[in-house]
Design a protein around this motif. Structure first.
Motif, PDB file in Angstrom:
ATOM      1  N   UNK A   1       0.842  -1.192   0.000  1.00 49.16           N
ATOM      2  CA  UNK A   1       0.000   0.000   0.000  1.00 49.16           C
ATOM      3  C   UNK A   1       0.875   1.238   0.000  1.00 49.16           C
ATOM      4  N   UNK A   2       0.257   2.355  -0.347  1.00 52.61           N
ATOM      5  CA  UNK A   2       0.918   3.659  -0.288  1.00 52.61           C
ATOM      6  C   UNK A   2      -0.005   4.623   0.429  1.00 52.61           C
ATOM      7  N   UNK A   3       0.596   5.545   1.153  1.00 51.82           N
ATOM      8  CA  UNK A   3      -0.182   6.574   1.841  1.00 51.82           C
ATOM      9  C   UNK A   3       0.709   7.774   2.105  1.00 51.82           C
ATOM     10  N   UNK A   4       0.093   8.866   2.485  1.00 48.42           N
ATOM     11  CA  UNK A   4       0.827  10.095   2.761  1.00 48.42           C
ATOM     12  C   UNK A   4       0.606  10.514   4.212  1.00 48.42           C
ATOM     13  N   UNK A   5       1.700  10.828   4.876  1.00 45.30           N
ATOM     14  CA  UNK A   5       1.645  11.389   6.221  1.00 45.30           C
ATOM     15  C   UNK A   5       2.128  12.825   6.143  1.00 45.30           C
ATOM     16  N   UNK A   6       1.407  13.707   6.791  1.00 44.61           N
ATOM     17  CA  UNK A   6       1.893  15.068   6.949  1.00 44.61           C
ATOM     18  C   UNK A   6       2.004  15.313   8.444  1.00 44.61           C
ATOM     19  N   UNK A   7       3.210  15.578   8.887  1.00 43.61           N
ATOM     20  CA  UNK A   7       3.478  15.828  10.300  1.00 43.61           C
ATOM     21  C   UNK A   7       3.788  17.304  10.497  1.00 43.61           C
ATOM     22  N   UNK A   8       3.004  17.928  11.344  1.00 40.67           N
ATOM     23  CA  UNK A   8       3.207  19.335  11.698  1.00 40.67           C
ATOM     24  C   UNK A   8       3.714  19.344  13.132  1.00 40.67           C
ATOM     25  N   UNK A   9       4.913  19.850  13.333  1.00 45.24           N
ATOM     26  CA  UNK A   9       5.558  19.847  14.643  1.00 45.24           C
ATOM     27  C   UNK A   9       5.298  21.174  15.342  1.00 45.24           C
ATOM     28  N   UNK A  10       4.828  21.073  16.583  1.00 47.56           N
ATOM     29  CA  UNK A  10       4.483  22.250  17.383  1.00 47.56           C
ATOM     30  C   UNK A  10       5.256  22.246  18.690  1.00 47.56           C
TER      31      UNK A  10
ATOM     32  N   UNK B   1       9.266  29.036  23.929  1.00 43.86           N
ATOM     33  CA  UNK B   1      10.486  28.242  24.055  1.00 43.86           C
ATOM     34  C   UNK B   1      11.606  28.866  23.227  1.00 43.86           C
ATOM     35  N   UNK B   2      12.793  28.882  23.793  1.00 43.37           N
ATOM     36  CA  UNK B   2      13.954  29.437  23.103  1.00 43.37           C
ATOM     37  C   UNK B   2      14.734  28.307  22.443  1.00 43.37           C
ATOM     38  N   UNK B   3      14.484  28.091  21.146  1.00 48.23           N
ATOM     39  CA  UNK B   3      15.126  27.010  20.416  1.00 48.23           C
ATOM     40  C   UNK B   3      16.641  27.136  20.395  1.00 48.23           C
ATOM     41  N   UNK B   4      17.131  28.356  20.419  1.00 47.04           N
ATOM     42  CA  UNK B   4      18.572  28.573  20.285  1.00 47.04           C
ATOM     43  C   UNK B   4      19.346  28.033  21.484  1.00 47.04           C
TER      44      UNK B   4
ATOM     45  N   UNK C   1      -6.900  24.821  18.094  1.00 53.14           N
ATOM     46  CA  UNK C   1      -6.742  24.579  19.530  1.00 53.14           C
ATOM     47  C   UNK C   1      -5.288  24.791  19.951  1.00 53.14           C
ATOM     48  N   UNK C   2      -4.347  24.236  19.189  1.00 48.35           N
ATOM     49  CA  UNK C   2      -2.927  24.395  19.528  1.00 48.35           C
ATOM     50  C   UNK C   2      -2.522  25.867  19.534  1.00 48.35           C
ATOM     51  N   UNK C   3      -2.973  26.603  18.537  1.00 52.83           N
ATOM     52  CA  UNK C   3      -2.635  28.026  18.478  1.00 52.83           C
ATOM     53  C   UNK C   3      -3.260  28.792  19.637  1.00 52.83           C
ATOM     54  N   UNK C   4      -4.464  28.415  20.046  1.00 51.13           N
ATOM     55  CA  UNK C   4      -5.110  29.062  21.191  1.00 51.13           C
ATOM     56  C   UNK C   4      -4.353  28.779  22.489  1.00 51.13           C
ATOM     57  N   UNK C   5      -3.653  27.642  22.526  1.00 48.54           N
ATOM     58  CA  UNK C   5      -2.858  27.266  23.703  1.00 48.54           C
ATOM     59  C   UNK C   5      -1.409  27.749  23.594  1.00 48.54           C
ATOM     60  N   UNK C   6      -1.149  28.663  22.666  1.00 49.09           N
ATOM     61  CA  UNK C   6       0.176  29.252  22.453  1.00 49.09           C
ATOM     62  C   UNK C   6       1.219  28.259  21.945  1.00 49.09           C
ATOM     63  N   UNK C   7       0.778  27.323  21.132  1.00 45.60           N
ATOM     64  CA  UNK C   7       1.725  26.467  20.441  1.00 45.60           C
ATOM     65  C   UNK C   7       1.966  27.056  19.055  1.00 45.60           C
ATOM     66  N   UNK C   8       3.185  26.893  18.590  1.00 44.17           N
ATOM     67  CA  UNK C   8       3.578  27.438  17.290  1.00 44.17           C
ATOM     68  C   UNK C   8       4.127  26.304  16.420  1.00 44.17           C
TER      69      UNK C   8
END
Length: 189
Positions: free
Chosen positions: A31-40, A45-48, A103-110
């Motif tokens: 089978x074939x399928x597509x996954x789209x993963x959006x990381x939040x 948070x200071x990534x640096x 919902x994620x954006x309302x909870x201050x996830x980016x």
């Protein structure tokens, strides 16, 4: 919480060549399928100031499968300074990608990364694996200890590693636990 022990390796040839090798080795494309993963992550948070491993351990994933179903995933990772030793995950289905995003954006996830995985499942009588073409740039093979029907394919990592070697697939075996996000993030930034 589901144990998600898996091996992910980098493929050293293009998809067409890998497909031909798998067919020659007795695998069939199932089978074939597509996954789209959006990381939040939390917006404040200071990534640096984080190592890649810290970054990976503090990520929430919004996953869409074939643009039809969606779920939220948190992966709990046990790590040392260099690599992920094991991981488990908690997930829940969501009614729609857009509702979950709101919902994620309302909870201050980016959202900070988006990975698009074109996946193909190959199987023979002994082994099932997933070929993943990530962002149309990176090709990986992922093998889970448990198959989709919940049956263990392998007793331990040594048995899985031996299976990989036995098939002589065109892969880099220097790192059996590549995390696609870490790999893509490391090479694209």
């Amino acid at each position: 919480m589901k144990n998600t022990d898996e091996v992910t390796v980098l493929v050293t040839v293009n998809y067409k060549d890998l497909h031909n090798v798998l067919i020659q080795k007795g695998f069939k494309k199932m089978e074939s399928f597509e996954l789209e993963d959006y990381y939040y992550q939390k917006e404040n948070m200071d990534f640096s100031k984080m190592s890649r491993m810290e970054l990976l351990s503090k990520t929430l994933i919004l996953r869409c499968v074939n643009r039809v179903s969606s779920k939220l995933i948190v992966k709990n990772k046990v790590m040392d300074a260099e690599k992920i030793l094991s991981q488990s995950e908690v997930s829940c289905d969501v009614a729609s990608y857009q509702d979950a995003k709101n919902l994620l954006e309302a909870l201050d996830f980016k959202q900070w990364v988006h990975l698009r995985n074109e996946c193909s499942v190959y199987s023979n009588n002994t082994l099932s694996l997933i070929v993943q073409n990530v962002n149309s740039k990176y090709l990986f093979i992922e093998i889970e200890f448990q198959s989709n029907d919940g049956v263990n394919q392998f007793e331990d990592l040594a048995e899985l590693t031996e299976a990989l070697k036995r098939y002589g697939l065109p892969i880099n075996t220097n790192n059996l636990f590549i995390k696609k996000l870490d790999y893509v993030f490391n090479f694209e930034n």
